[in-house]
Design a protein around this motif. Sequence first.
Motif: not given
Length: 153
Positions: A77-103
Amino acid sequence: MQQKYCYDYPRPAVTADVVALAGNSLQEAKLLLIRREKPPFQDMWALPGGFAEMNEDIETTAVRELEEETGLRGVEIHQIGAFGKVGRDPRHRTVTVAFLSPLERIADVKGADDASDARWFPLEELPPLAFDHKEIVNQGVELWEKMDRKDKG
């Protein structure tokens, strides 16, 4: 005894999501998606991913969730970046770190854990995606295209 975490201020949840891309060219590339079994976005397609445990590195979260939801393991895996816009998850405040897995090629996958299905889709034929996963996929594809082919798979 397990430590209890209590804070005076709200804290965001942290997740990891994986953009698993198989193929050697943009024209033949396929993206691995899971069908969400639970709300929010129940029955919609999404990237494999989930919440970080308190005792694990975020890379470990990404690899664990990918395996739990699709059966895919032993990937880089290789880190793509962090995504944390307010409202991206309707349940609560959530920040995700995304990864690329090249196959190099698609692998057998099966939906499990909180994924009712797992499937490979051509990039030109993606279904509507949950959360902000379309934005994450776009950035993952950009990173994938920049990678030297010998670094993939």
